[in-house]
Design a protein around this motif. Sequence first.
Motif, PDB file in Angstrom:
ATOM      1  N   ASN A  31       0.821  -1.190   0.000  1.00  0.00           N
ATOM      2  CA  ASN A  31       0.000   0.000   0.000  1.00  0.00           C
ATOM      3  C   ASN A  31       0.859   1.245   0.000  1.00  0.00           C
ATOM      4  O   ASN A  31       1.946   1.265   0.554  1.00  0.00           O
ATOM      5  CB  ASN A  31      -0.945  -0.022   1.197  1.00  0.00           C
ATOM      6  N   THR A  34      -2.323   6.218   3.201  1.00  0.00           N
ATOM      7  CA  THR A  34      -3.252   5.975   4.305  1.00  0.00           C
ATOM      8  C   THR A  34      -4.243   7.125   4.381  1.00  0.00           C
ATOM      9  O   THR A  34      -3.914   8.271   4.085  1.00  0.00           O
ATOM     10  CB  THR A  34      -2.558   5.861   5.681  1.00  0.00           C
ATOM     11  N   GLU A  37      -6.881   5.224   9.528  1.00  0.00           N
ATOM     12  CA  GLU A  37      -6.200   3.970   9.860  1.00  0.00           C
ATOM     13  C   GLU A  37      -6.178   2.982   8.702  1.00  0.00           C
ATOM     14  O   GLU A  37      -5.635   1.892   8.829  1.00  0.00           O
ATOM     15  CB  GLU A  37      -6.880   3.318  11.069  1.00  0.00           C
ATOM     16  N   HIS A  38      -6.768   3.346   7.575  1.00  0.00           N
ATOM     17  CA  HIS A  38      -6.879   2.427   6.442  1.00  0.00           C
ATOM     18  C   HIS A  38      -5.811   2.730   5.398  1.00  0.00           C
ATOM     19  O   HIS A  38      -5.480   3.886   5.153  1.00  0.00           O
ATOM     20  CB  HIS A  38      -8.272   2.521   5.814  1.00  0.00           C
ATOM     21  N   GLU A  39      -5.289   1.673   4.780  1.00  0.00           N
ATOM     22  CA  GLU A  39      -4.255   1.814   3.755  1.00  0.00           C
ATOM     23  C   GLU A  39      -4.829   1.498   2.377  1.00  0.00           C
ATOM     24  O   GLU A  39      -5.731   0.669   2.243  1.00  0.00           O
ATOM     25  CB  GLU A  39      -3.085   0.872   4.049  1.00  0.00           C
ATOM     26  N   TYR A  40      -4.256   2.166   1.358  1.00  0.00           N
ATOM     27  CA  TYR A  40      -4.737   2.010  -0.012  1.00  0.00           C
ATOM     28  C   TYR A  40      -3.547   1.875  -0.957  1.00  0.00           C
ATOM     29  O   TYR A  40      -2.509   2.494  -0.756  1.00  0.00           O
ATOM     30  CB  TYR A  40      -5.604   3.209  -0.421  1.00  0.00           C
ATOM     31  N   SER A  41      -3.733   1.092  -2.009  1.00  0.00           N
ATOM     32  CA  SER A  41      -2.635   0.841  -2.943  1.00  0.00           C
ATOM     33  C   SER A  41      -2.548   1.887  -4.046  1.00  0.00           C
ATOM     34  O   SER A  41      -1.520   2.003  -4.691  1.00  0.00           O
ATOM     35  CB  SER A  41      -2.779  -0.550  -3.558  1.00  0.00           C
ATOM     36  N   ALA A  46      -7.346   6.210  -2.407  1.00  0.00           N
ATOM     37  CA  ALA A  46      -7.170   7.036  -1.207  1.00  0.00           C
ATOM     38  C   ALA A  46      -7.992   8.315  -1.295  1.00  0.00           C
ATOM     39  O   ALA A  46      -8.621   8.734  -0.321  1.00  0.00           O
ATOM     40  CB  ALA A  46      -5.693   7.363  -0.999  1.00  0.00           C
ATOM     41  N   GLU A  54     -12.167  12.523   7.765  1.00  0.00           N
ATOM     42  CA  GLU A  54     -10.725  12.338   7.564  1.00  0.00           C
ATOM     43  C   GLU A  54     -10.363  12.773   6.158  1.00  0.00           C
ATOM     44  O   GLU A  54     -10.600  12.059   5.196  1.00  0.00           O
ATOM     45  CB  GLU A  54     -10.343  10.873   7.795  1.00  0.00           C
ATOM     46  N   THR A  58      -1.982  10.405   3.605  1.00  0.00           N
ATOM     47  CA  THR A  58      -0.538  10.351   3.872  1.00  0.00           C
ATOM     48  C   THR A  58       0.104   9.328   2.948  1.00  0.00           C
ATOM     49  O   THR A  58      -0.364   8.195   2.843  1.00  0.00           O
ATOM     50  CB  THR A  58      -0.257   9.981   5.339  1.00  0.00           C
ATOM     51  N   GLN A  59       1.181   9.733   2.297  1.00  0.00           N
ATOM     52  CA  GLN A  59       1.899   8.848   1.386  1.00  0.00           C
ATOM     53  C   GLN A  59       2.907   8.022   2.174  1.00  0.00           C
ATOM     54  O   GLN A  59       3.670   8.547   2.971  1.00  0.00           O
ATOM     55  CB  GLN A  59       2.589   9.687   0.312  1.00  0.00           C
ATOM     56  N   LEU A  60       2.928   6.700   1.945  1.00  0.00           N
ATOM     57  CA  LEU A  60       3.796   5.776   2.676  1.00  0.00           C
ATOM     58  C   LEU A  60       5.096   5.470   1.954  1.00  0.00           C
ATOM     59  O   LEU A  60       6.086   5.103   2.586  1.00  0.00           O
ATOM     60  CB  LEU A  60       3.054   4.466   2.935  1.00  0.00           C
TER      61      LEU A  60
END
Length: 101
Positions: A31, A34, A37-41, A46, A54, A58-60
Amino acid sequence: MKRKIFLFSAKLLFLMTVFLSFAPKNTFGQNAFTVGEHEYSSLSAAINAANSDEKSITQLRDYTSEVDEDLSTALKQNLNLKGFTLDLNGKTLKIETNEVT
């Protein structure tokens, strides 16, 4: 001869293990964003998930995307309806296009 092959194989395996432990991890399939609390690919997923509660995305990890229909639709719908904040978190976001002008 078998012993030499075994020792060579053992050394090679050891060196590969050491090298791979320091190499950057493969980010394929991980992913990238975020929202809460959820993550997206994908960035489009997102953006669609950002809501009135919300709005911060945020980029991971570093992320590259082409401008496609999903991203265009997500941007149009969400910028007009609610807006959002994109926190690059020290990462690189690259949007590519194949259009020639």
